[in-house]
Write an enzyme that holds these catalytic residues in place. Structure first.
Site, PDB file in Angstrom:
ATOM      1  N   ASP A  50      38.661  37.091  28.331  1.00  0.00           N
ATOM      2  CA  ASP A  50      38.264  37.090  29.750  1.00  0.00           C
ATOM      3  C   ASP A  50      38.651  35.775  30.419  1.00  0.00           C
ATOM      4  O   ASP A  50      38.718  34.734  29.765  1.00  0.00           O
ATOM      5  CB  ASP A  50      36.744  37.320  29.837  1.00  0.00           C
ATOM      6  CG  ASP A  50      36.322  37.730  31.237  1.00  0.00           C
ATOM      7  OD1 ASP A  50      37.175  38.221  32.014  1.00  0.00           O
ATOM      8  OD2 ASP A  50      35.137  37.550  31.571  1.00  0.00           O
ATOM      9  N   ARG A  73      40.444  33.976  36.906  1.00  0.00           N
ATOM     10  CA  ARG A  73      39.867  32.690  37.341  1.00  0.00           C
ATOM     11  C   ARG A  73      40.779  31.526  36.967  1.00  0.00           C
ATOM     12  O   ARG A  73      40.919  30.566  37.716  1.00  0.00           O
ATOM     13  CB  ARG A  73      38.462  32.509  36.743  1.00  0.00           C
ATOM     14  CG  ARG A  73      37.401  33.309  37.510  1.00  0.00           C
ATOM     15  CD  ARG A  73      36.119  33.408  36.741  1.00  0.00           C
ATOM     16  NE  ARG A  73      36.284  34.289  35.583  1.00  0.00           N
ATOM     17  CZ  ARG A  73      35.481  34.290  34.517  1.00  0.00           C
ATOM     18  NH1 ARG A  73      34.477  33.449  34.454  1.00  0.00           N
ATOM     19  NH2 ARG A  73      35.677  35.140  33.529  1.00  0.00           N
ATOM     20  N   TRP A  74      41.421  31.643  35.812  1.00  0.00           N
ATOM     21  CA  TRP A  74      42.370  30.592  35.404  1.00  0.00           C
ATOM     22  C   TRP A  74      43.473  30.473  36.459  1.00  0.00           C
ATOM     23  O   TRP A  74      43.811  29.376  36.907  1.00  0.00           O
ATOM     24  CB  TRP A  74      42.982  30.949  34.052  1.00  0.00           C
ATOM     25  CG  TRP A  74      43.999  29.973  33.557  1.00  0.00           C
ATOM     26  CD1 TRP A  74      43.771  28.855  32.821  1.00  0.00           C
ATOM     27  CD2 TRP A  74      45.421  30.019  33.794  1.00  0.00           C
ATOM     28  NE1 TRP A  74      44.959  28.205  32.566  1.00  0.00           N
ATOM     29  CE2 TRP A  74      45.988  28.898  33.154  1.00  0.00           C
ATOM     30  CE3 TRP A  74      46.270  30.911  34.467  1.00  0.00           C
ATOM     31  CZ2 TRP A  74      47.352  28.633  33.172  1.00  0.00           C
ATOM     32  CZ3 TRP A  74      47.631  30.641  34.491  1.00  0.00           C
ATOM     33  CH2 TRP A  74      48.160  29.522  33.854  1.00  0.00           C
ATOM     34  N   SER A 129      39.849  47.706  29.871  1.00  0.00           N
ATOM     35  CA  SER A 129      38.672  48.573  29.748  1.00  0.00           C
ATOM     36  C   SER A 129      38.835  49.813  30.632  1.00  0.00           C
ATOM     37  O   SER A 129      39.642  49.814  31.568  1.00  0.00           O
ATOM     38  CB  SER A 129      37.407  47.812  30.149  1.00  0.00           C
ATOM     39  OG  SER A 129      37.384  47.629  31.545  1.00  0.00           O
ATOM     40  N   GLU A 144      36.868  50.662  32.796  1.00  0.00           N
ATOM     41  CA  GLU A 144      36.478  50.222  34.142  1.00  0.00           C
ATOM     42  C   GLU A 144      37.631  49.514  34.862  1.00  0.00           C
ATOM     43  O   GLU A 144      37.701  49.499  36.096  1.00  0.00           O
ATOM     44  CB  GLU A 144      35.265  49.272  34.060  1.00  0.00           C
ATOM     45  CG  GLU A 144      33.954  49.929  33.619  1.00  0.00           C
ATOM     46  CD  GLU A 144      33.868  50.202  32.109  1.00  0.00           C
ATOM     47  OE1 GLU A 144      34.656  49.610  31.336  1.00  0.00           O
ATOM     48  OE2 GLU A 144      33.018  51.030  31.711  1.00  0.00           O
ATOM     49  N   ASN A 145      38.575  48.926  34.078  1.00  0.00           N
ATOM     50  CA  ASN A 145      39.689  48.187  34.698  1.00  0.00           C
ATOM     51  C   ASN A 145      40.611  49.077  35.534  1.00  0.00           C
ATOM     52  O   ASN A 145      41.370  48.564  36.362  1.00  0.00           O
ATOM     53  CB  ASN A 145      40.521  47.450  33.645  1.00  0.00           C
ATOM     54  CG  ASN A 145      39.830  46.244  33.039  1.00  0.00           C
ATOM     55  OD1 ASN A 145      40.124  45.842  31.911  1.00  0.00           O
ATOM     56  ND2 ASN A 145      38.906  45.635  33.761  1.00  0.00           N
ATOM     57  N   TRP A 146      40.533  50.403  35.357  1.00  0.00           N
ATOM     58  CA  TRP A 146      41.361  51.285  36.202  1.00  0.00           C
ATOM     59  C   TRP A 146      41.015  51.106  37.676  1.00  0.00           C
ATOM     60  O   TRP A 146      41.817  51.418  38.553  1.00  0.00           O
ATOM     61  CB  TRP A 146      41.180  52.763  35.819  1.00  0.00           C
ATOM     62  CG  TRP A 146      41.767  53.127  34.488  1.00  0.00           C
ATOM     63  CD1 TRP A 146      41.071  53.550  33.389  1.00  0.00           C
ATOM     64  CD2 TRP A 146      43.152  53.125  34.097  1.00  0.00           C
ATOM     65  NE1 TRP A 146      41.938  53.792  32.337  1.00  0.00           N
ATOM     66  CE2 TRP A 146      43.216  53.542  32.751  1.00  0.00           C
ATOM     67  CE3 TRP A 146      44.341  52.789  34.760  1.00  0.00           C
ATOM     68  CZ2 TRP A 146      44.424  53.646  32.054  1.00  0.00           C
ATOM     69  CZ3 TRP A 146      45.547  52.889  34.064  1.00  0.00           C
ATOM     70  CH2 TRP A 146      45.579  53.317  32.731  1.00  0.00           C
ATOM     71  N   GLU A 151      28.130  38.278  14.697  1.00  0.00           N
ATOM     72  CA  GLU A 151      27.792  36.953  15.212  1.00  0.00           C
ATOM     73  C   GLU A 151      28.534  36.810  16.543  1.00  0.00           C
ATOM     74  O   GLU A 151      29.710  37.171  16.641  1.00  0.00           O
ATOM     75  CB  GLU A 151      28.272  35.857  14.249  1.00  0.00           C
ATOM     76  CG  GLU A 151      27.612  35.898  12.891  1.00  0.00           C
ATOM     77  CD  GLU A 151      26.135  35.519  12.959  1.00  0.00           C
ATOM     78  OE1 GLU A 151      25.775  34.599  13.700  1.00  0.00           O
ATOM     79  OE2 GLU A 151      25.339  36.185  12.256  1.00  0.00           O
TER      80      GLU A 151
END
Ligand code: FPP
Length: 231
Positions: free
Chosen positions: A12, A16-17, A57, A59-61, A196
């Site tokens: 992720d 933003r980068w 994902s 949702e990315n569609w 973890e």
């Protein structure tokens, strides 16, 4: 010492980068694709058998069309440029997710690379595409119902065996999410039960093999009790 068979990463922070560098979001994805290359070969060198990457994902569609199409093109470029490395290093390229939804210029290439890299593989690179942990569970339930199994015979294994991750190291040992957010985002919901979790502040394009090594050395020190008591 904690052992690692299955490493999963939520990559992720590409957008933003790019914004921080006054670049378009797609530039973040392009840089991100280069990091994928480094991390895959490094993971292979470390001898980790299963690497699952959340690349796209379900949702990315809903993202802008231009961004989705850049991601699809990057995926094709990745499959083309990495074919040789995957074959030379015996890495099986294994896409998971709702692959039917992917565009026609992507689907056959995915299938071909999956097939061509299968033989003699020593590491699974599982690329989650159009993936949703909940959809995967829904599909598993559908398959189980279709199999006419007696409900009293249903066990945890029945569900595990019907998930798209069944062919490889099922349970995730270590999940890393870059980009600073602390959430799972519908990724490998069943398989993460005893993982973890490491939340890394760097955006994915700034992630490095050194950062991965640091996280792994921390992971190896963790006392994984799986609900039991320390040895
Ligand atoms: C999340 O960053 C990243 C993605 C949605 C796609 C991941 C894609 C890559 C790493 C590059 C392509 C991959 C391959 C395998 C060729 P974001 O866009 O959600 O970032 P943000 O949270 O800063 O907006």
């Amino acid at each position: 010492m904690a052992q690692i068979n299955h490493l999963a990463i939520i990559m992720d922070g590409n957008g933003r980068w790019a914004k921080n560098q006054n670049l378009k979001r797609v530039e973040g994805h392009k840089k991100g694709a280069n990091i994928v290359r480094d991390i895959v070969t490094h993971t292979r060198r470390l001898g980790i058998k299963n690497l699952t990457l959340y690349a796209f994902s379900e949702e990315n569609w809903g993202r802008p069309k231009t961004e989705v199409s850049t991601l699809m093109k990057l995926l094709v470029e990745f499959m083309t440029s990495e074919r040789k490395t995957l074959l030379e290093n015996n890495i099986h390229f294994h896409p998971i997710g709702n692959l039917d939804k992917l565009p026609p210029f992507v689907k056959p290439l995915l299938k071909k690379l999956d097939r061509d890299t299968q033989k003699d593989s020593v590491m699974e690179l599982n690329l989650a595409l159009s993936y949703s942990g909940r959809s995967d569970l829904v599909n598993a339930v559908k398959n189980i119902v279709k199999s006419n199994i007696n409900p009293k015979d249903i066990t945890e294994n029945t569900i595990t065996e019907n998930l798209s991750t069944f062919n490889f190291g099922k349970d995730v040992d270590l999940l890393i999410r870059t980009g600073g957010d602390k959430r799972i985002s519908n990724f490998l919901l069943w398989e993460l039960s005893y993982a973890e979790l490491f939340f890394e502040e760097s955006f994915w394009p700034d992630f490095t093999t050194d950062k991965l090594d640091q996280i792994l050395s921390d992971f190896y020190k963790r006392d994984r009790r799986f609900g039991l008591i320390s040895q």
